[in-house]
Design an enzyme around this catalytic site. Structure first.
Site, PDB file in Angstrom:
ATOM      1  N   GLU A  94      26.265   5.735 -50.524  1.00 47.75           N
ATOM      2  CA  GLU A  94      26.363   6.130 -51.922  1.00 47.75           C
ATOM      3  C   GLU A  94      25.179   5.728 -52.792  1.00 47.75           C
ATOM      4  OE1 GLU A  94      29.007   7.856 -53.669  1.00 47.75           O
ATOM      5  OE2 GLU A  94      29.259   8.448 -51.588  1.00 47.75           O
ATOM      6  N   SER A 367      90.709   7.401 -39.849  1.00 47.85           N
ATOM      7  CA  SER A 367      91.352   6.208 -39.282  1.00 47.85           C
ATOM      8  C   SER A 367      90.485   4.963 -39.363  1.00 47.85           C
ATOM      9  CB  SER A 367      91.715   6.479 -37.818  1.00 47.85           C
ATOM     10  OG  SER A 367      92.706   7.488 -37.736  1.00 47.85           O
TER      11      SER A 367
END
Length: 603
Positions: A94, A367
């Site tokens: 950069e 159940s």
């Protein structure tokens, strides 16, 4: 003849004075405007007190990140924790003259201008790393000559105020690197599922190539472009003698080795649950900005096993009934002794269906609710030796009609002990027991066991007709296995802020819900359910106990039970009340999921 003397005309100075005053005013206004603009530039001292938005990290029980809550996913790390090659790679890619310039690089600006002129468009920029920091932290994104002037002035200020290492610290924590990741630590987690300090040369070069165009160079979206950019960075590093040509070649030859997103869908349901809990004590803005570290109870290994078990169980049901839409599933696993949530799966696929069926959905347990009825009876003084009649039953239901509860497959066994009635899941015996016990004791006991869903006050309660959540029913069963001590489920242990201050999360205290003798009887009976009752498909897990649940027309299938140290609940069904298909009971659809998960979990 006398001549009249004409007076000489003198120039009127008033227009000149007016003009001078106007010019002076304009100059004063311009100077004032420039001074005001200059003095109004952002205070550079705020950079030294760098306090950006930081992600709230959600951690598993071993401290490993499983999710992040953030507008900007950023994890700030000190410069000293970055590998030495990392900042040098970004500089090479950069701003190669970073160590020489004082904020502006005239050579780079001139080179970019020439290249742009030759290209006939803006193909290159001459911004330094310092200018990029200025643009990101102190200025708005507008494009104007005035902003470029401000950028240059502020970049020079930064260079005078901070060291080069401090500038790189800001840059490497602030820069956007794609896929929602800000800064090198967040990017390392996103692309490689590791800390920045553990990155190798090839991974460092890949990250350093991203700032130019994070979306175009994303290795997850455009691997070929990412590879080309990685090669450029490696070449730049070699040219600048940061690494040898051999090292650059070796890093290139490793290829792309990105990881699947670390915020995997396997943790999605639990993460949303944790977020909902955090919002009871923090605002949403605090979660997005404060950089909290949330320690949770979830075990990533068990979570992965739970997700696999649910997905495979749902697939098996769909294979048996391909004409039906694929069902959903949910699983919750609790540490029996503390109520801590070790695994939570709220569906077969979080990405396509993020609704959490383990917590947000109440479904009829069938159940699987019966143990609560038997527990209330024992707590109310019904002797364990009580005999119940498992024979056809007809009861008035109003309007001159009769309600005839029936057993599964219409089978009746006659006189049964309390334990045998539960082992064989007799419906008519459970209804008779509820009539004997009364509705109120069952409702009160259910509340003590953590059931918050409203329970309908009629005899269908014995058959599990009142919907409950998987999380709450599993917590009730954990009390059975914990000798009657109930812990409200908890998923968070503590929260730490970015300054290291720790806030312990309230842990659920033990509450006596059942007498130890009642809990022991239930556990012994539920063990027999697995060995020779409706839960046979859950057998094979050391110390297994539990109960199946199936609702009318095979709409909901459940299995909830315990093994040493762990209590787990499983539900299989559709989001809309539709049949799973003929024969898809709790024993067939849900129990195998429970068994698969628990065989791994209790090793």
């Amino acid at each position: 003849m006398e001549h009249t003397r004409t007076p000489r005309r003198v120039l009127d100075q008033r227009p000149l004075i007016t003009l001078l005053l106007i010019v002076a005013g304009v100059v004063t206004v311009c100077i004032g405007t420039v001074l005001a603009w200059f003095l109004g530039l952002p205070d550079i001292r705020t950079v030294a007190d760098y306090r950006p938005q930081v992600a709230t990290l959600v951690l598993d029980r071993r401290g490993r990140p499983i999710d992040a809550i953030a507008h900007q996913f950023r994890i700030v790390i000190p410069y000293s924790e970055m590998p030495a090659l990392l900042p040098r790679a970004f500089v090479a890619a950069e701003d190669s003259r970073f160590w020489e310039h004082t904020g502006l690089d005239g050579w780079s600006i001139a080179r970019a201008a020439i290249n742009n002129l030759l290209a006939g468009r803006r193909s290159q920029g001459g911004s330094t790393i310092t200018q990029q920091i200025t643009r990101g932290l102190l200025l708005t994104p507008e494009k104007s000559y005035l902003r470029k002037l401000a950028e240059a002035i502020l970049a020079h200020r930064i260079e005078r105020m901070l060291t080069k290492e401090e500038i790189l610290y800001l840059y490497l924590n602030e820069i956007y690197l794609g896929e929602g990741a800000y800064g090198v630590e967040a990017a390392a987690r996103t692309y490689f599922n590791k800390h920045a300090r553990d990155l190798d040369l090839g991974e460092i070069a890949l990250l350093a190539g991203l700032p130019q165009s994070p979306s175009n160079y994303s290795p997850l979206r455009n691997p070929e472009a990412a590879r080309a950019r990685q090669r450029y960075v490696l070449n730049r590093m070699a040219e600048d003698n940061i690494v040898t040509a051999e090292a650059a070649r070796a890093a290139w030859d490793q290829g792309l080795r990105t990881s699947a997103n670390w915020r995997r869908a396997v943790h999605g349901y639990f993460s949303l649950y944790v977020r909902s809990q955090l919002l009871t004590r923090f605002t949403e803005e605090e979660l997005f900005r404060k950089g909290l570290r949330v320690a949770t109870t979830v075990d990533s290994v068990l979570q992965l096993a739970a997700a696999r078990a649910v997905q495979e169980g749902v697939a098996r049901v769909h294979e048996r009934h391909p004409q039906e839409p694929p069902p959903q599933g949910a699983l919750v696993a609790l540490d029996t002794a503390s109520g801590r949530i070790l695994a939570m799966i709220g569906g077969a696929d979080f990405q396509s269906a993020p609704f959490n069926r383990a917590v947000q959905a109440n479904r009829q347990p069938g159940s699987a609710f019966k143990p609560l009825v038997y527990a209330a009876a024992l707590e109310g003084g019904v002797p364990p030796a009580t005999v119940l009649q498992d024979t056809p039953l007809a009861l008035p239901s109003g309007g001159g009609r009769l309600w005839r509860p029936t057993n599964f497959r219409g089978e009746y066994r006659g006189a049964l002990s309390l334990a045998e009635a539960l082992v064989h899941s007799s419906n008519v015996a459970a209804v008779r027991l509820l009539r004997q016990t009364g509705l109120d004791p069952v409702v009160r006991l259910s509340g003590r066991l953590g059931i918050t869903a409203p329970l309908q006050p009629d005899l269908t309660l014995a058959l599990g007709a009142s919907p409950v959540s998987v999380l709450e029913l599993t917590a009730a069963y954990a009390a059975f296995a914990n000798r009657g001590l109930f812990h409200k489920p908890v998923g968070i242990t503590r929260v730490q802020d970015r300054d290291g201050r720790i806030t312990p999360w309230p842990q659920a205290p033990a509450e006596r819900a059942l007498a130890p003798a009642t809990a022991d009887w239930l556990q012994a009976t539920l063990t027999q359910v697995v060995r020779r009752g409706t839960g046979k498909n859950a057998a094979g897990v050391r110390g297994a106990s539990g109960k199946t649940g199936t609702t009318d027309n095979n709409i909901d299938a459940w299995f909830v039970g315990s093994a040493p140290g762990l209590t787990t609940g499983v539900w299989i069904g559709h989001d809309r009340s539709a049949s799973l298909g003929a024969g898809e009971t709790g024993g067939r659809a849900a129990a195998p999921v429970w068994q698969q998960f628990m065989q791994l979990a209790v090793r």
